[in-house]
Write an enzyme that holds these catalytic residues in place. Structure first.
Site, PDB file in Angstrom:
ATOM      1  N   SER A  12       0.837  -1.204   0.000  1.00 30.02           N
ATOM      2  CA  SER A  12       0.000   0.000   0.000  1.00 30.02           C
ATOM      3  C   SER A  12       0.866   1.246   0.000  1.00 30.02           C
ATOM      4  O   SER A  12       0.351   2.348  -0.146  1.00 30.02           O
ATOM      5  CB  SER A  12      -0.869   0.007   1.256  1.00 30.02           C
ATOM      6  OG  SER A  12      -0.036   0.054   2.393  1.00 30.02           O
ATOM      7  N   TYR A  43      -4.313   0.835   3.388  1.00 30.70           N
ATOM      8  CA  TYR A  43      -5.272  -0.216   3.018  1.00 30.70           C
ATOM      9  C   TYR A  43      -6.014  -0.719   4.264  1.00 30.70           C
ATOM     10  O   TYR A  43      -7.119  -1.246   4.163  1.00 30.70           O
ATOM     11  CB  TYR A  43      -4.535  -1.420   2.416  1.00 30.70           C
ATOM     12  CG  TYR A  43      -4.083  -1.290   0.972  1.00 30.70           C
ATOM     13  CD1 TYR A  43      -4.116  -0.084   0.281  1.00 30.70           C
ATOM     14  CD2 TYR A  43      -3.631  -2.421   0.293  1.00 30.70           C
ATOM     15  CE1 TYR A  43      -3.679   0.001  -1.027  1.00 30.70           C
ATOM     16  CE2 TYR A  43      -3.202  -2.351  -1.026  1.00 30.70           C
ATOM     17  CZ  TYR A  43      -3.222  -1.141  -1.684  1.00 30.70           C
ATOM     18  OH  TYR A  43      -2.792  -1.076  -2.982  1.00 30.70           O
ATOM     19  N   GLY A  44      -5.351  -0.593   5.417  1.00 27.27           N
ATOM     20  CA  GLY A  44      -5.853  -1.214   6.641  1.00 27.27           C
ATOM     21  C   GLY A  44      -7.227  -0.768   7.079  1.00 27.27           C
ATOM     22  O   GLY A  44      -7.894  -1.448   7.842  1.00 27.27           O
ATOM     23  N   CYS A  74       2.727  -6.839   1.876  1.00 29.34           N
ATOM     24  CA  CYS A  74       1.755  -6.125   2.699  1.00 29.34           C
ATOM     25  C   CYS A  74       0.904  -7.155   3.430  1.00 29.34           C
ATOM     26  O   CYS A  74       0.271  -8.008   2.793  1.00 29.34           O
ATOM     27  CB  CYS A  74       0.876  -5.283   1.778  1.00 29.34           C
ATOM     28  SG  CYS A  74      -0.481  -4.425   2.570  1.00 29.34           S
ATOM     29  N   THR A  76      -1.806  -6.634   5.100  1.00 30.84           N
ATOM     30  CA  THR A  76      -3.230  -6.353   4.917  1.00 30.84           C
ATOM     31  C   THR A  76      -3.722  -6.920   3.585  1.00 30.84           C
ATOM     32  O   THR A  76      -4.792  -7.532   3.511  1.00 30.84           O
ATOM     33  CB  THR A  76      -3.481  -4.829   4.973  1.00 30.84           C
ATOM     34  OG1 THR A  76      -2.801  -4.299   6.113  1.00 30.84           O
ATOM     35  CG2 THR A  76      -4.942  -4.515   5.061  1.00 30.84           C
ATOM     36  N   CYS A 183       2.758  -5.667  10.153  1.00 31.13           N
ATOM     37  CA  CYS A 183       2.576  -4.695   9.078  1.00 31.13           C
ATOM     38  C   CYS A 183       3.970  -4.359   8.566  1.00 31.13           C
ATOM     39  O   CYS A 183       4.884  -4.133   9.375  1.00 31.13           O
ATOM     40  CB  CYS A 183       1.885  -3.442   9.626  1.00 31.13           C
ATOM     41  SG  CYS A 183       1.853  -2.056   8.457  1.00 31.13           S
ATOM     42  N   THR A 184       4.138  -4.341   7.250  1.00 37.71           N
ATOM     43  CA  THR A 184       5.491  -4.186   6.712  1.00 37.71           C
ATOM     44  C   THR A 184       6.052  -2.778   6.888  1.00 37.71           C
ATOM     45  O   THR A 184       7.242  -2.558   6.679  1.00 37.71           O
ATOM     46  CB  THR A 184       5.544  -4.608   5.232  1.00 37.71           C
ATOM     47  OG1 THR A 184       4.587  -3.827   4.486  1.00 37.71           O
ATOM     48  CG2 THR A 184       5.247  -6.070   5.065  1.00 37.71           C
TER      49      THR A 184
HETATM   50  N1  DGL Z   1       2.298  -2.304   4.811  1.00 37.24           N
HETATM   51  C1  DGL Z   1       0.895  -2.595   4.970  1.00 37.24           C
HETATM   52  C2  DGL Z   1       0.747  -3.874   5.780  1.00 37.24           C
HETATM   53  O1  DGL Z   1       1.681  -4.634   5.838  1.00 37.24           O
HETATM   54  C3  DGL Z   1       0.195  -1.399   5.484  1.00 37.24           C
HETATM   55  C4  DGL Z   1      -1.277  -1.488   5.321  1.00 37.24           C
HETATM   56  C5  DGL Z   1      -1.997  -0.195   5.243  1.00 37.24           C
HETATM   57  O2  DGL Z   1      -1.795   0.518   4.246  1.00 37.24           O
HETATM   58  O3  DGL Z   1      -2.793   0.080   6.126  1.00 37.24           O
HETATM   59  O4  DGL Z   1      -0.264  -4.179   6.345  1.00 37.24           O
END
Ligand code: DGL
Length: 258
Positions: A12, A43-44, A74, A76, A183-184
Protein backbone atom coordinates in the site's frame (compact mmCIF):
# COMPACT_ATOMS: atom_id res chain seq x y z
CA UNK A 1 7.98 -17.63 -18.09
CA UNK A 2 11.57 -16.52 -18.54
CA UNK A 3 13.85 -16.69 -15.52
CA UNK A 4 15.47 -13.38 -16.53
CA UNK A 5 12.19 -11.60 -15.74
CA UNK A 6 11.94 -9.53 -12.54
CA UNK A 7 10.34 -10.37 -9.21
CA UNK A 8 7.41 -8.01 -8.53
CA UNK A 9 6.57 -6.64 -5.11
CA UNK A 10 3.72 -4.39 -4.04
CA UNK A 11 2.52 -2.69 -0.89
CA UNK A 12 0.00 0.00 0.00
CA UNK A 13 3.02 2.26 0.25
CA UNK A 14 6.64 2.53 1.32
CA UNK A 15 6.60 -0.08 4.11
CA UNK A 16 7.11 -3.11 1.87
CA UNK A 17 10.61 -1.81 1.16
CA UNK A 18 11.47 -3.45 4.51
CA UNK A 19 10.65 -6.74 2.76
CA UNK A 20 12.41 -5.73 -0.44
CA UNK A 21 15.61 -5.14 1.59
CA UNK A 22 15.52 -8.71 2.93
CA UNK A 23 14.78 -10.15 -0.50
CA UNK A 24 17.54 -8.13 -2.17
CA UNK A 25 20.04 -9.08 0.56
CA UNK A 26 19.35 -12.79 0.03
CA UNK A 27 18.89 -12.67 -3.75
CA UNK A 28 21.15 -9.88 -5.06
CA UNK A 29 21.23 -11.37 -8.56
CA UNK A 30 17.50 -11.01 -9.06
CA UNK A 31 15.89 -8.02 -10.78
CA UNK A 32 12.93 -6.52 -8.92
CA UNK A 33 10.11 -4.05 -9.52
CA UNK A 34 8.59 -2.54 -6.40
CA UNK A 35 5.22 -0.78 -6.50
CA UNK A 36 4.20 1.60 -3.72
CA UNK A 37 0.49 2.35 -3.98
CA UNK A 38 0.85 5.29 -1.57
CA UNK A 39 -1.97 7.18 -3.27
CA UNK A 40 -4.36 4.60 -1.82
CA UNK A 41 -2.70 4.10 1.58
CA UNK A 42 -3.69 3.06 4.13
CA UNK A 43 -5.27 -0.22 3.02
CA UNK A 44 -5.85 -1.21 6.64
CA UNK A 45 -8.97 0.92 6.95
CA UNK A 46 -10.59 -0.27 3.68
CA UNK A 47 -13.16 -3.00 3.08
CA UNK A 48 -12.04 -6.41 1.87
CA UNK A 49 -13.59 -5.70 -1.57
CA UNK A 50 -11.56 -2.52 -1.88
CA UNK A 51 -8.35 -4.27 -0.80
CA UNK A 52 -8.97 -7.05 -3.36
CA UNK A 53 -9.60 -4.52 -6.16
CA UNK A 54 -6.40 -2.58 -5.36
CA UNK A 55 -4.38 -5.79 -5.07
CA UNK A 56 -5.61 -6.88 -8.50
CA UNK A 57 -4.74 -3.50 -10.00
CA UNK A 58 -1.19 -3.74 -8.59
CA UNK A 59 -0.82 -7.36 -9.72
CA UNK A 60 -1.92 -6.52 -13.27
CA UNK A 61 0.58 -3.67 -13.46
CA UNK A 62 3.36 -6.06 -12.41
CA UNK A 63 2.19 -8.75 -14.83
CA UNK A 64 2.36 -6.19 -17.64
CA UNK A 65 6.01 -5.70 -16.66
CA UNK A 66 6.48 -9.48 -17.10
CA UNK A 67 7.14 -10.32 -13.46
CA UNK A 68 7.87 -14.03 -12.92
CA UNK A 69 6.70 -14.08 -9.30
CA UNK A 70 4.87 -11.60 -7.08
CA UNK A 71 5.54 -10.86 -3.42
CA UNK A 72 2.56 -9.26 -1.73
CA UNK A 73 4.72 -7.13 0.58
CA UNK A 74 1.76 -6.13 2.70
CA UNK A 75 0.10 -8.06 5.53
CA UNK A 76 -3.23 -6.35 4.92
CA UNK A 77 -3.32 -7.26 1.22
CA UNK A 78 -2.11 -10.80 1.94
CA UNK A 79 -4.63 -11.57 4.66
CA UNK A 80 -7.52 -10.09 2.64
CA UNK A 81 -6.70 -10.82 -0.98
CA UNK A 82 -4.07 -13.48 -1.60
CA UNK A 83 -6.60 -16.28 -2.04
CA UNK A 84 -8.35 -14.32 -4.81
CA UNK A 85 -5.02 -13.41 -6.44
CA UNK A 86 -3.88 -17.04 -6.47
CA UNK A 87 -7.19 -18.10 -7.99
CA UNK A 88 -7.14 -15.31 -10.60
CA UNK A 89 -3.58 -15.30 -11.97
CA UNK A 90 -1.30 -18.08 -13.11
CA UNK A 91 1.92 -17.01 -11.40
CA UNK A 92 3.47 -17.86 -8.00
CA UNK A 93 2.48 -15.45 -5.19
CA UNK A 94 4.28 -15.09 -1.89
CA UNK A 95 2.38 -13.42 0.89
CA UNK A 96 3.23 -11.95 4.25
CA UNK A 97 1.37 -12.86 7.38
CA UNK A 98 2.05 -11.85 10.96
CA UNK A 99 4.62 -14.23 12.51
CA UNK A 100 2.24 -15.61 15.14
CA UNK A 101 3.61 -19.14 14.90
CA UNK A 102 7.23 -18.57 16.05
CA UNK A 103 6.08 -16.19 18.76
CA UNK A 104 3.43 -18.60 20.08
CA UNK A 105 5.82 -21.56 19.99
CA UNK A 106 8.60 -19.77 21.89
CA UNK A 107 6.63 -17.66 24.35
CA UNK A 108 7.37 -18.50 28.00
CA UNK A 109 4.62 -16.32 29.45
CA UNK A 110 2.12 -17.78 26.94
CA UNK A 111 1.22 -14.20 26.07
CA UNK A 112 2.21 -12.52 22.84
CA UNK A 113 1.40 -9.12 21.42
CA UNK A 114 0.52 -8.29 17.84
CA UNK A 115 0.57 -4.80 16.38
CA UNK A 116 -1.08 -4.68 12.96
CA UNK A 117 -3.67 -2.85 10.87
CA UNK A 118 -7.40 -3.19 11.42
CA UNK A 119 -7.70 -4.96 8.05
CA UNK A 120 -5.20 -7.63 9.08
CA UNK A 121 -6.57 -8.18 12.59
CA UNK A 122 -10.14 -8.47 11.28
CA UNK A 123 -9.29 -10.89 8.48
CA UNK A 124 -10.44 -14.49 8.41
CA UNK A 125 -6.91 -15.71 7.66
CA UNK A 126 -5.59 -14.01 10.80
CA UNK A 127 -8.38 -15.49 12.96
CA UNK A 128 -7.64 -18.94 11.59
CA UNK A 129 -3.96 -18.59 12.46
CA UNK A 130 -4.66 -17.40 16.00
CA UNK A 131 -7.10 -20.28 16.53
CA UNK A 132 -4.23 -22.73 15.99
CA UNK A 133 -2.59 -21.52 19.22
CA UNK A 134 -5.51 -21.52 21.63
CA UNK A 135 -3.24 -22.07 24.66
CA UNK A 136 -1.52 -18.73 24.01
CA UNK A 137 -3.10 -15.38 24.79
CA UNK A 138 -2.78 -13.05 21.79
CA UNK A 139 -2.99 -9.38 22.78
CA UNK A 140 -4.12 -7.52 19.68
CA UNK A 141 -3.54 -3.84 19.04
CA UNK A 142 -4.52 -1.88 15.94
CA UNK A 143 -1.78 0.54 14.91
CA UNK A 144 -4.13 3.39 14.00
CA UNK A 145 -2.34 6.17 12.09
CA UNK A 146 1.16 4.64 12.18
CA UNK A 147 1.15 3.90 8.43
CA UNK A 148 -0.02 7.41 7.54
CA UNK A 149 2.68 9.03 9.68
CA UNK A 150 5.38 6.93 7.98
CA UNK A 151 3.93 7.69 4.54
CA UNK A 152 3.93 11.42 5.40
CA UNK A 153 7.57 11.38 6.48
CA UNK A 154 6.60 11.89 10.13
CA UNK A 155 8.26 8.75 11.41
CA UNK A 156 10.23 10.57 14.11
CA UNK A 157 7.49 12.98 15.14
CA UNK A 158 6.18 13.54 18.68
CA UNK A 159 2.85 12.18 17.49
CA UNK A 160 4.52 8.88 16.55
CA UNK A 161 6.19 8.56 19.95
CA UNK A 162 2.89 9.29 21.67
CA UNK A 163 0.94 6.75 19.62
CA UNK A 164 3.57 4.04 20.11
CA UNK A 165 3.54 4.61 23.86
CA UNK A 166 -0.27 4.49 23.93
CA UNK A 167 -0.33 1.22 21.98
CA UNK A 168 2.61 -0.57 23.59
CA UNK A 169 2.31 0.20 27.32
CA UNK A 170 -0.98 -1.75 27.75
CA UNK A 171 0.53 -4.72 25.90
CA UNK A 172 3.60 -4.71 28.14
CA UNK A 173 1.29 -4.54 31.18
CA UNK A 174 -0.29 -7.82 30.03
CA UNK A 175 3.08 -9.58 30.37
CA UNK A 176 3.77 -10.34 26.71
CA UNK A 177 7.26 -11.68 25.96
CA UNK A 178 6.98 -11.44 22.16
CA UNK A 179 5.82 -8.51 20.06
CA UNK A 180 4.85 -9.46 16.51
CA UNK A 181 4.97 -6.65 13.96
CA UNK A 182 2.14 -7.52 11.56
CA UNK A 183 2.58 -4.69 9.08
CA UNK A 184 5.49 -4.19 6.71
CA UNK A 185 5.74 -0.50 7.61
CA UNK A 186 6.46 -1.27 11.26
CA UNK A 187 10.02 -2.70 11.07
CA UNK A 188 11.10 0.90 10.43
CA UNK A 189 9.78 1.72 13.91
CA UNK A 190 11.89 -0.91 15.73
CA UNK A 191 14.47 1.57 17.12
CA UNK A 192 11.65 3.64 18.62
CA UNK A 193 9.72 0.60 19.87
CA UNK A 194 12.86 -0.65 21.65
CA UNK A 195 12.99 2.57 23.65
CA UNK A 196 9.45 1.96 24.92
CA UNK A 197 9.28 -1.77 25.73
CA UNK A 198 11.51 -3.71 28.15
CA UNK A 199 14.57 -5.51 26.74
CA UNK A 200 13.28 -9.00 27.46
CA UNK A 201 10.38 -8.64 24.98
CA UNK A 202 11.47 -9.97 21.60
CA UNK A 203 10.31 -8.19 18.46
CA UNK A 204 9.67 -10.30 15.39
CA UNK A 205 8.58 -9.58 11.85
CA UNK A 206 8.27 -11.73 8.76
CA UNK A 207 10.85 -10.18 6.41
CA UNK A 208 13.57 -12.81 6.59
CA UNK A 209 11.10 -15.70 6.34
CA UNK A 210 9.59 -14.16 3.20
CA UNK A 211 13.01 -13.79 1.58
CA UNK A 212 13.81 -17.45 2.31
CA UNK A 213 10.44 -18.56 0.96
CA UNK A 214 11.03 -16.51 -2.21
CA UNK A 215 14.36 -18.26 -2.73
CA UNK A 216 12.71 -21.63 -2.22
CA UNK A 217 9.93 -20.91 -4.73
CA UNK A 218 12.42 -19.68 -7.34
CA UNK A 219 14.43 -22.83 -6.80
CA UNK A 220 11.60 -25.33 -7.14
CA UNK A 221 10.22 -23.54 -10.21
CA UNK A 222 13.68 -23.27 -11.78
CA UNK A 223 13.32 -19.49 -11.94
CA UNK A 224 16.68 -18.17 -10.67
CA UNK A 225 17.95 -15.33 -12.84
CA UNK A 226 20.76 -16.45 -15.12
CA UNK A 227 21.44 -13.12 -16.84
CA UNK A 228 24.05 -10.55 -15.75
CA UNK A 229 21.62 -7.71 -16.46
CA UNK A 230 20.16 -7.03 -12.99
CA UNK A 231 17.93 -4.02 -12.28
CA UNK A 232 16.14 -2.73 -9.18
CA UNK A 233 13.17 -0.56 -10.12
CA UNK A 234 10.97 1.40 -7.69
CA UNK A 235 7.69 3.07 -8.62
CA UNK A 236 5.46 5.16 -6.38
CA UNK A 237 2.23 6.98 -7.29
CA UNK A 238 2.94 9.90 -4.96
CA UNK A 239 5.94 12.09 -4.17
CA UNK A 240 9.01 9.79 -4.07
CA UNK A 241 10.94 11.58 -1.33
CA UNK A 242 9.98 9.46 1.71
CA UNK A 243 10.62 6.21 -0.13
CA UNK A 244 13.90 7.51 -1.53
CA UNK A 245 15.10 8.18 2.01
CA UNK A 246 14.10 4.68 3.12
CA UNK A 247 15.96 2.86 0.36
CA UNK A 248 19.00 5.18 0.25
CA UNK A 249 20.98 6.68 -2.62
CA UNK A 250 21.98 3.52 -4.44
CA UNK A 251 18.66 3.19 -6.30
CA UNK A 252 16.32 5.79 -7.74
CA UNK A 253 12.59 5.95 -6.96
CA UNK A 254 10.44 7.09 -9.88
CA UNK A 255 6.97 8.61 -9.81
CA UNK A 256 4.47 6.60 -11.86
CA UNK A 257 0.73 7.09 -12.11
CA UNK A 258 -0.73 3.59 -11.79
N1 DGL B 1 2.30 -2.30 4.81
C1 DGL B 1 0.89 -2.59 4.97
C2 DGL B 1 0.75 -3.87 5.78
O1 DGL B 1 1.68 -4.63 5.84
C3 DGL B 1 0.19 -1.40 5.48
C4 DGL B 1 -1.28 -1.49 5.32
C5 DGL B 1 -2.00 -0.19 5.24
O2 DGL B 1 -1.79 0.52 4.25
O3 DGL B 1 -2.79 0.08 6.13
O4 DGL B 1 -0.26 -4.18 6.35
Amino acid sequence: MSNTNPIGLFDSGVGGTSIWKEVHALLPNESTIYLADSKNAPYGQKTQEEIIALSKKNTEFLLNQNCKLIIVACNTATTNAIKVLRNSYDIPFIGIEPAIKPAALHSKTQKIGILATQGTLNSELFHQTVALYSDVKVVEQIGYELVQLIENGEMYSKKMTQLLEDYLHPMVAQDIDYLVLGCTHYPYLIPQIKKIIPHHIKIIDSGEAVAKQTKHILEINNLFNTSKDVKQIFYINQAPQVMQELIGDKFRVAYKDF
